[in-house]
Design a protein around this motif. Structure first.
Motif, short mmCIF file in Angstrom:
data_model
loop_
_atom_site.label_atom_id
_atom_site.label_comp_id
_atom_site.label_asym_id
_atom_site.label_seq_id
_atom_site.Cartn_x
_atom_site.Cartn_y
_atom_site.Cartn_z
N ALA A 3 0.84 -1.22 0.00
CA ALA A 3 0.00 0.00 0.00
C ALA A 3 0.87 1.26 0.00
N GLN A 4 1.97 1.21 0.78
CA GLN A 4 2.89 2.36 0.80
C GLN A 4 3.54 2.58 -0.55
N GLN A 5 3.97 1.50 -1.18
CA GLN A 5 4.59 1.62 -2.52
C GLN A 5 3.57 2.16 -3.53
N TYR A 6 2.35 1.74 -3.46
CA TYR A 6 1.31 2.20 -4.39
C TYR A 6 1.02 3.69 -4.17
N PHE A 7 1.01 4.09 -2.90
CA PHE A 7 0.78 5.51 -2.61
C PHE A 7 1.91 6.36 -3.16
N GLU A 8 3.12 5.94 -2.97
CA GLU A 8 4.27 6.69 -3.46
C GLU A 8 4.25 6.77 -4.99
N LYS A 9 3.84 5.73 -5.61
CA LYS A 9 3.74 5.72 -7.09
C LYS A 9 2.66 6.71 -7.55
N MET A 10 1.52 6.67 -6.89
CA MET A 10 0.43 7.58 -7.26
C MET A 10 0.82 9.03 -6.97
N ASP A 11 1.56 9.25 -5.90
CA ASP A 11 1.97 10.60 -5.53
C ASP A 11 2.98 11.18 -6.51
N ALA A 12 3.77 10.32 -7.10
CA ALA A 12 4.79 10.77 -8.06
C ALA A 12 4.22 10.95 -9.47
N ASP A 13 3.08 10.42 -9.73
CA ASP A 13 2.50 10.51 -11.08
C ASP A 13 1.68 11.81 -11.16
N ILE A 14 2.06 12.70 -12.13
CA ILE A 14 1.39 14.00 -12.26
C ILE A 14 0.06 13.89 -12.95
N ASN A 15 -0.19 12.76 -13.57
CA ASN A 15 -1.44 12.57 -14.31
C ASN A 15 -2.56 12.07 -13.39
#
Length: 573
Positions: A168-180
């Motif tokens: 869940a933490q990795q998914y959040f970080e991925k979503m947070d880094a994606d500008i789209n």
């Protein structure tokens, strides 16, 4: 505020603690096998002792049967044989063997009660105790295994939650880094990561609590419960070992307790063996079978070359009384009379036992007199009892009719009279044979003389029929010789014409004798007389009071003192 760049670090997986879960289980299995083996050993020992008791009983039974087999039968000829010291010793041995067998029965009884019975009850108690201990052990083992399973489940849950939180933490970080990605999606991912992180923290707390609880249970299991159970099993096993040792001591003690008694039995057997007297046994045989006859004298030479008439030998074989005179014989050729007991009598012997040698006849007659006296005593006891009963009936008529016992009293009186007549008859024959026996002690002579003094009439009546008369002739009922007695008138003439016989000794009258028969002489007790002819074996001695008075008296009535230097004197042995 939760930093998006912060990563959740999963602690390294905890290695399972060293529980030896399999090892205690293995130890329980080993102990269960060992304790079962111990019970089997105990039961095997019980079986051994039981078989030993059966052997002891069987041995005792065989010893008793053996002793009974060789015991003399009552009222049999075999019982008479046990009067010798050797047979008495054998009988004592049989009796001691019977007691010896009894001690083996005691061994069997004591082993059964003190060992077999006690151990059988102990085995039942031991099995119950063993079952209880291993039940407690299995219960403790199951409890610790359940705790271990709970710990494993909590650990797996914690591990799973950590992994979910990390994803869940990795998914959040991925979503947070994606500008789209929209801000709403990022917020949603962040909330999801926080939720997973909280779940991981809760699982961690639960895992730590479960682990702490398990460690406590494990410590109690391995340091308290299992040691206590093992201690109880150890104590149980040690008690079993001590108990079987005590039983073995009892096994030996039971035998040891009877050793003194068995030793006494063996001592009695040895004592009986040492009491055997070969001289006494030999003397008993002599007394039982001696005939009372004197050995025959020398046979005279008969000269057939002379033209004179042959005369019969005057040796003791001819049973002649005269010196050089032959008695008239009728009915064929005369025969020398050899040992009387050589002649065999078939079938039942005569009532007076005249077919037996003198000594044997005396014993038989004495035995018969004793039996008759016993019968008389029994009849008199019955008569006395009935007389007392009749007196009771007379005093108390309601108890019975006094006349009802009169018939029985009369019958008993007749029986007693008949038995007394029988006693007189046999005592007469006994006096006859005692008067004829040459070898008798002073006491026997006095007993015989006392009887004759008390029963003179009975003796005289019997002596006239069976005993040799003073004229020297002797007649037996079963004799195969045909002899004729010399008439009394011839005897008187011959007696009157004889030259006076020389004196060969003196004698003292022991008892008063009334010489009522022809040829006899009366003597008074204590009177001293002269002996002119000794007893020739017929029970009569010829004596002289003075030149005009001489005659025969029973030998048992006088005590003879022969002059060894006198001609024709014979010394009695």
């Amino acid at each position: 505020m939760f930093s998006p760049s912060r990563r959740f670090v999963f602690p390294g997986a905890l290695s399972p603690p060293y529980l030896c879960c399999s090892k205690p289980k293995d130890q329980f299995d080993n102990l269960e096998k060992h304790t079962q083996w111990g019970i089997d050993v105990l039961e095997k020992y019980i079986k051994f002792v039981k078989e030993r008791t059966e052997i002891e009983l069987s041995y005792a039974k065989q010893l008793r049967n053996l002793s009974k087999k060789y015991q003399p039968k009552k009222n049999s000829k075999e019982e008479e044989e046990y009067r010798y010291t050797s047979t008495k010793a054998f009988l004592a041995t049989l009796n001691e063997m019977n007691d010896y067998a009894g001690q083996h029965e005691v061994i069997s009884e004591n082993m059964t009660s003190l060992i077999t019975g006690e151990l059988t009850r102990y085995v039942q108690e031991l099995k119950q105790e063993r079952k209880s201990h291993f039940h407690d052990g299995r219960k403790a083992q199951q409890h610790i295994e359940t705790c271990w399973k709970q710990l494993e489940a909590s650990k797996r849950r914690f591990e799973r939650d950590c992994k979910e939180a990390d994803r869940a933490q990795q998914y959040f970080e991925k979503m947070d880094a994606d500008i789209n990605v929209t801000k709403a999606d990022v917020e949603k991912a962040r909330q999801q990561a926080q939720l997973r992180h909280q779940m991981a923290e809760d699982s961690k707390a639960e895992y730590c609590s479960t682990l702490q609880k398990f460690n406590s249970e494990q410590h109690d299991h391995y340091y308290t419960h299992i040691p206590n159970i093992f201690q109880k099993i150890q104590e149980m096993e040690e008690r079993r070992i001590v108990r079987i040792g005590e039983s073995m001591k009892t096994f030996a003690e039971v035998d040891r307790q009877v050793i003194p008694i068995i030793g006494k039995c063996l001592d009695e057997i040895t004592k009986a063996a040492e009491s055997i007297d070969h001289k006494n046994d030999s003397q008993m045989v002599i007394e039982a079978f001696k005939s009372g006859f004197e050995p025959p004298g020398d046979v005279d030479f008969e000269d057939f070359t002379q033209p004179m008439k042959r005369t019969v030998s005057e040796s003791s074989l001819s049973n002649s009384r005269g010196d050089g005179k032959s008695e008239p014989k009728f009915g064929g050729k005369s025969k020398g009379k050899l040992w009387p007991f050589i002649k065999k009598n078939k079938g039942a012997g005569p009532e007076d036992f005249s077919n037996l040698p003198p000594e044997q006849r005396r014993k038989k007659l004495q035995q018969k007199v004793d039996e008759l006296n016993k019968d008389i005593q029994k009849e008199m006891d019955q008569r006395d009892a009935l007389t007392k009963m009749k007196d009771v009936y007379i005093k108390n008529p309601q108890m019975g009719d006094p006349a009802s016992v009169d018939h029985r009293l009369a019958e008993l009186g007749q029986n007693i009279e008949k038995l007394r007549l029988e006693v007189q008859k046999f005592e007469g024959w006994l006096a006859e044979v005692e008067g004829r026996l040459p070898m008798r002690t002073e006491q026997a002579r006095r007993q015989s003389g006392l009887y004759e003094a008390q029963n003179t009439s009975a003796v005289n009546s019997c002596a006239q029929d069976r005993e040799s008369s003073p004229d020297g002739s002797y007649t037996e009922e079963q004799s195969q010789e045909t002899e004729m007695k010399v008439p009394a008138t011839d005897f008187d003439d011959e007696f009157d014409d004889e030259e006076p016989l020389p004196t060969i000794g003196t004698c003292k009258a022991l008892y008063t004798f009334e010489g009522q028969n022809e040829g006899t002489i009366s003597v008074a007790e204590g009177e001293m007389l002269y002996v002119i002819e000794e007893d020739k074996g017929d029970g009569w001695t010829r004596i002289r009071r003075n030149e005009d008075e001489e005659g025969y008296v029973p030998t048992s009535y006088v005590e003879v003192y022969l002059d060894k230097n006198a001609k024709g004197a014979m010394t009695y042995i």
